[in-house]
Design a protein around this motif. Structure first.
Motif, PDB file in Angstrom:
ATOM      1  N   GLU A   1       0.832  -1.208   0.000  1.00  0.00           N
ATOM      2  CA  GLU A   1       0.000   0.000   0.000  1.00  0.00           C
ATOM      3  C   GLU A   1       0.868   1.260   0.000  1.00  0.00           C
ATOM      4  OE1 GLU A   1      -2.204  -3.441   1.155  1.00  0.00           O
ATOM      5  OE2 GLU A   1      -0.383  -2.586   2.062  1.00  0.00           O
TER       6      GLU A   1
ATOM      7  N   GLN B   1       2.526   1.580  -3.472  1.00  0.00           N
ATOM      8  CA  GLN B   1       1.534   2.020  -4.444  1.00  0.00           C
ATOM      9  C   GLN B   1       1.258   3.508  -4.303  1.00  0.00           C
ATOM     10  OE1 GLN B   1      -2.010  -0.427  -5.167  1.00  0.00           O
ATOM     11  NE2 GLN B   1      -3.273   1.433  -5.008  1.00  0.00           N
ATOM     12  N   ALA B   2       1.153   3.996  -3.076  1.00  0.00           N
ATOM     13  CA  ALA B   2       0.900   5.426  -2.862  1.00  0.00           C
ATOM     14  C   ALA B   2       2.044   6.268  -3.430  1.00  0.00           C
ATOM     15  CB  ALA B   2       0.707   5.710  -1.377  1.00  0.00           C
TER      16      ALA B   2
ATOM     17  N   ILE C   1       2.035   5.972  -7.477  1.00  0.00           N
ATOM     18  CA  ILE C   1       0.902   6.690  -8.058  1.00  0.00           C
ATOM     19  C   ILE C   1       1.089   8.195  -7.874  1.00  0.00           C
ATOM     20  CG2 ILE C   1      -1.587   7.084  -7.884  1.00  0.00           C
ATOM     21  CD1 ILE C   1      -0.770   4.509  -9.314  1.00  0.00           C
TER      22      ILE C   1
ATOM     23  N   ARG D   1       0.999  10.898 -10.892  1.00  0.00           N
ATOM     24  CA  ARG D   1       0.107  12.062 -10.838  1.00  0.00           C
ATOM     25  C   ARG D   1       0.875  13.370 -10.963  1.00  0.00           C
ATOM     26  NH1 ARG D   1      -3.916   9.377  -6.228  1.00  0.00           N
ATOM     27  NH2 ARG D   1      -5.200   8.240  -7.769  1.00  0.00           N
TER      28      ARG D   1
ATOM     29  N   ASP E   1      -6.482   5.191  -9.379  1.00  0.00           N
ATOM     30  CA  ASP E   1      -5.817   4.125  -8.638  1.00  0.00           C
ATOM     31  C   ASP E   1      -5.776   2.874  -9.518  1.00  0.00           C
ATOM     32  OD1 ASP E   1      -5.389   5.585  -6.321  1.00  0.00           O
ATOM     33  OD2 ASP E   1      -7.339   5.051  -5.472  1.00  0.00           O
TER      34      ASP E   1
END
Length: 481
Positions: free
Chosen positions: A358, A361-362, A365, A369, A379
């Motif tokens: 997690e 991934q944050a 991403i 962005r 997501d």
């Protein structure tokens, strides 16, 4: 004193009893490509079938293990095929896509397209790299009139210092991406040896079933000759035999053993040796570094990125999610795949492996962005990250050659036998360390050594030659009077 004698006597009786009833002539530690090719080398070239392969996982394929992702199959440990093994893979019918490293778009953290400037800076990097190619031939084994130095230092001498965000990304894309380490960690002489052998940047992305390369070999090895889920933790060598102990306490006995563990496993104590390896052997294992190339698989509902093969991220933090491979680029996978593969190497890979999925991934991403805009990047619907630096079966992706050591001497120390133990790390395969072809060569080399000992009683007894260096010339002081 009596207790010590009783313990020694008990151990001696146990060892002699065990040695009298071996499981096989040869124990092969590790069932990856090196172990499999060592086994088939024993069979095909020497007619020796009395061996037992100990594989720590439930599959004899090592880094060629597959994952299912987005309806497709990938092998994170073998995403690319390098020049030496490409013809064999094509002959076997493995699907390959010739990568085009010039097909990229570069964005900075403000979302600005800086591709034009990146191409200019890449040309400057390549010019500095090409300027040093003659060095590989100039490094003398002992006197070394032009000593080996970190690759980063040689680039600096040739006019390249990565100062800007774009510089750092282009250096990563042209070096770290191949080696799994930064330019400060790798030998200049070694790097140019690879360059002159055309080992990079020519590589192909593997779209087919890479395990085919092992299938023919595995067909020759009967299941009874493979012990799965058998993680070796200790290798004890006596005058009579080799005793290999696995994590569940099982002992396997052979007349000889071939050790295929990576440098990383031995450095981290994944396998211990009794008696300890000779100092010259241990020192050589610790000279090397394991590079890491982690892959981060991201599947989205829709494609929001450019059509080029690679999308690069220019950031002042070297190696912070610097590159993404577009699997919808021409020749890769069909439209609608909607998969990006991000890459991390070296220190950043090691750092990220200590985060949760997690958290990774944050971060990744967040980078996308920054590049494409908050509202344009959803997501992912699926996520997977390889974690090779902390994988106890390998502790890294592939090895890199140490700085300042003559290649021939170092590689002989790595694969040179110690008593009944023969070694097959891919690090000892001359210019092919760091790729699957190195595992093949080292596996066959070790098999030949063991076979010579079994069949001809011609056992290698390797000791490093420390007399090869000529004395340094004595400096003469001028008389200024």
């Amino acid at each position: 004193m009596i207790l010590r004698w009783l313990l020694f006597a008990s151990f001696s009786v146990h060892v002699f009893a065990v040695c009298d009833d071996p499981n096989a002539q040869v124990i092969i530690v590790g069932g990856g490509p090196a172990g499999i090719y060592a086994a088939t080398g024993l069979i095909e070239q020497h007619g020796i079938e009395d061996f037992l392969m100990l594989e720590e996982t439930d599959r004899p394929e090592g880094y060629l293990y597959p994952i299912d992702f987005g309806g497709l199959s990938f092998r994170p440990g073998a995403l690319y095929g390098l020049t030496p093994i490409k013809p064999l893979m094509m002959e076997l019918g493995i699907g390959l896509v010739a990568t085009d490293n010039s097909s990229y778009t570069v964005y900075n953290y403000n979302g600005e397209d800086v591709t034009a400037e990146a191409r200019e800076r890449e040309a400057a990097y390549v010019a500095a790299r090409e300027k040093g190619l003659p060095l590989a031939d100039d490094i003398d084994r002992c006197l070394r009139p032009r000593p080996d130095i970190p690759y980063k230092a040689k680039l600096g001498v040739n006019g390249w210092v990565a100062k800007s965000d774009i510089d750092k990304t282009m250096e990563w894309f042209n070096f770290d991406f191949n080696e799994g380490l930064s330019t400060r960690d790798v030998s200049t002489g070694w790097t140019y040896r690879q360059a002159m052998a055309n080992l990079f940047p020519d590589k192909c992305f593997i779209t087919g079933r890479a395990r085919i390369i092992l299938d023919g070999m595995l067909e020759q090895i009967t299941p009874a000759r493979i012990a799965l889920n058998s993680r070796t933790v200790n290798v004890t060598q006596t005058d009579e035999c080799v005793i290999v102990t696995t994590s569940d306490g099982t002992e396997y006995v052979g007349e000889y053993a071939i050790i295929t563990n990576s440098v990383g496993v031995i450095q981290n104590g994944g396998v211990t040796f009794e008696p300890s390896l000779p100092p010259w052997k241990s020192e050589e294992f610790f000279r090397y570094q394991m590079g890491t190339l982690d892959a981060i698989f991201l599947k989205f509902d829709t494609k929001f990125w450019d059509d080029t093969e690679y999308i690069l991220h220019a950031t002042d933090r070297h190696g912070y999610y610097p590159a993404f491979l577009n699997l919808e680029a021409e020749g890769y996978h069909p439209a609608g795949t909607n998969i990006l593969i991000g890459f991390l190497t070296g220190d950043e890979a090691y750092r990220a492996e200590h985060l949760s999925d997690e958290e990774v991934q944050a971060e990744v991403i967040g980078v996308l962005r920054d590049m494409y805009g908050e509202s344009n990047v959803p997501d992912p619907t699926e996520f997977y990250m390889s974690r090779f630096a902390t994988d106890v079966d390998i502790y890294g992706s592939f090895s890199a050659y140490p700085i300042g050591i003559p290649p021939e001497d170092s590689q002989m120390r790595l694969k040179g036998p110690t008593g009944r133990l023969y070694f097959a790390p891919e690090d000892a395969a001359d210019i092919h360390i760091g790729n699957p072809f190195g595992s093949v060569l080292d596996g066959f080399f070790a098999a030949g050594g063991v076979a010579g000992c079994i069949q001809n009683q011609e056992c290698d007894d390797y000791t490093p030659d420390r007399s090869i260096c000529k004395p340094r010339p004595v400096k003469q002081r001028k008389n200024m009077n």
